[in-house]
Motif scaffolding. Structure first.
Motif, PDB file in Angstrom:
ATOM      1  N   TRP A 122      39.356  46.029  44.631  1.00 43.29           N
ATOM      2  CA  TRP A 122      38.799  47.047  45.566  1.00 43.29           C
ATOM      3  C   TRP A 122      39.387  48.268  45.509  1.00 43.29           C
ATOM      4  O   TRP A 122      38.677  49.230  45.797  1.00 43.29           O
ATOM      5  CB  TRP A 122      39.106  46.226  47.137  1.00 43.29           C
ATOM      6  N   PHE A 123      40.617  48.350  45.356  1.00 42.06           N
ATOM      7  CA  PHE A 123      41.347  49.765  45.333  1.00 42.06           C
ATOM      8  C   PHE A 123      41.379  50.250  43.696  1.00 42.06           C
ATOM      9  O   PHE A 123      42.197  50.876  43.726  1.00 42.06           O
ATOM     10  CB  PHE A 123      42.669  49.492  45.710  1.00 42.06           C
ATOM     11  N   GLU A 124      40.603  49.609  42.995  1.00 48.38           N
ATOM     12  CA  GLU A 124      40.334  50.200  41.653  1.00 48.38           C
ATOM     13  C   GLU A 124      41.775  49.892  40.495  1.00 48.38           C
ATOM     14  O   GLU A 124      41.870  50.629  39.835  1.00 48.38           O
ATOM     15  CB  GLU A 124      39.795  51.417  41.682  1.00 48.38           C
ATOM     16  N   LYS A 125      42.256  48.747  41.064  1.00 45.95           N
ATOM     17  CA  LYS A 125      43.407  48.269  39.987  1.00 45.95           C
ATOM     18  C   LYS A 125      42.953  47.132  39.411  1.00 45.95           C
ATOM     19  O   LYS A 125      43.350  46.110  39.571  1.00 45.95           O
ATOM     20  CB  LYS A 125      44.683  47.934  40.902  1.00 45.95           C
ATOM     21  N   ARG A 126      41.967  47.379  38.411  1.00 48.51           N
ATOM     22  CA  ARG A 126      41.211  46.458  37.853  1.00 48.51           C
ATOM     23  C   ARG A 126      41.982  45.461  36.844  1.00 48.51           C
ATOM     24  O   ARG A 126      41.969  44.193  37.135  1.00 48.51           O
ATOM     25  CB  ARG A 126      40.010  46.832  36.968  1.00 48.51           C
ATOM     26  N   LEU A 127      42.909  45.957  36.305  1.00 43.91           N
ATOM     27  CA  LEU A 127      43.686  44.894  35.133  1.00 43.91           C
ATOM     28  C   LEU A 127      44.394  44.234  36.156  1.00 43.91           C
ATOM     29  O   LEU A 127      44.660  42.872  35.729  1.00 43.91           O
ATOM     30  CB  LEU A 127      44.503  45.730  34.251  1.00 43.91           C
ATOM     31  N   ALA A 128      45.210  44.691  36.872  1.00 44.77           N
ATOM     32  CA  ALA A 128      46.193  44.031  37.901  1.00 44.77           C
ATOM     33  C   ALA A 128      45.297  42.984  38.632  1.00 44.77           C
ATOM     34  O   ALA A 128      46.068  41.715  38.784  1.00 44.77           O
ATOM     35  CB  ALA A 128      47.007  44.655  38.701  1.00 44.77           C
ATOM     36  N   GLY A 129      43.997  43.300  39.349  1.00 41.48           N
ATOM     37  CA  GLY A 129      43.351  42.360  39.881  1.00 41.48           C
ATOM     38  C   GLY A 129      42.808  41.209  39.085  1.00 41.48           C
ATOM     39  O   GLY A 129      42.750  40.098  39.622  1.00 41.48           O
ATOM     40  N   LEU A 130      42.305  41.380  37.750  1.00 37.13           N
ATOM     41  CA  LEU A 130      41.936  40.648  36.854  1.00 37.13           C
ATOM     42  C   LEU A 130      43.095  39.480  36.705  1.00 37.13           C
ATOM     43  O   LEU A 130      42.770  38.354  36.556  1.00 37.13           O
ATOM     44  CB  LEU A 130      41.181  41.031  35.993  1.00 37.13           C
ATOM     45  N   PHE A 131      44.167  40.012  36.439  1.00 40.86           N
ATOM     46  CA  PHE A 131      45.394  39.291  36.054  1.00 40.86           C
ATOM     47  C   PHE A 131      45.811  38.251  37.322  1.00 40.86           C
ATOM     48  O   PHE A 131      45.960  36.950  37.062  1.00 40.86           O
ATOM     49  CB  PHE A 131      46.483  40.080  35.858  1.00 40.86           C
ATOM     50  N   VAL A 132      45.797  38.966  38.556  1.00 38.36           N
ATOM     51  CA  VAL A 132      46.083  37.971  39.562  1.00 38.36           C
ATOM     52  C   VAL A 132      44.772  36.811  39.972  1.00 38.36           C
ATOM     53  O   VAL A 132      45.143  35.580  40.191  1.00 38.36           O
ATOM     54  CB  VAL A 132      46.118  38.744  40.916  1.00 38.36           C
ATOM     55  N   LEU A 133      43.448  37.330  39.785  1.00 41.33           N
ATOM     56  CA  LEU A 133      42.436  36.394  39.699  1.00 41.33           C
ATOM     57  C   LEU A 133      42.547  35.272  38.619  1.00 41.33           C
ATOM     58  O   LEU A 133      42.023  34.207  39.017  1.00 41.33           O
ATOM     59  CB  LEU A 133      41.026  37.178  39.706  1.00 41.33           C
ATOM     60  N   ALA A 134      42.973  35.474  37.458  1.00 38.27           N
ATOM     61  CA  ALA A 134      43.016  34.648  36.391  1.00 38.27           C
ATOM     62  C   ALA A 134      44.155  33.604  36.661  1.00 38.27           C
ATOM     63  O   ALA A 134      44.060  32.428  36.532  1.00 38.27           O
ATOM     64  CB  ALA A 134      43.674  35.313  35.209  1.00 38.27           C
ATOM     65  N   ILE A 135      45.464  34.023  37.485  1.00 44.68           N
ATOM     66  CA  ILE A 135      46.261  33.304  38.028  1.00 44.68           C
ATOM     67  C   ILE A 135      45.899  32.362  39.105  1.00 44.68           C
ATOM     68  O   ILE A 135      46.020  31.183  39.071  1.00 44.68           O
ATOM     69  CB  ILE A 135      47.365  34.041  38.571  1.00 44.68           C
TER      70      ILE A 135
END
Length: 52
Positions: free
Chosen positions: A18-31
């Protein structure tokens, strides 16, 4: 209690996206997906009598 962790990591991942930290968000969602896959493997083996 341990199943609270995927919901927490999914929420954190969505907030990051949501806060446009896409790479970190995708990493956490992959976890999150990894935790759910690990949990399902254990749950399926012990409760549903499925063998993977």
């Amino acid at each position: 209690m341990y199943m609270f962790l995927p919901f927490l990591t999914a929420f954190i991942g969505l907030v990051l996206v949501w806060f446009e930290k896409r790479l970190a968000g995708l990493f956490v969602l992959a976890i999150t997906v990894g935790i759910l896959m690990f949990w399902f493997r254990i749950h399926a083996n012990s409760h549903l009598n499925l063998n993977f």
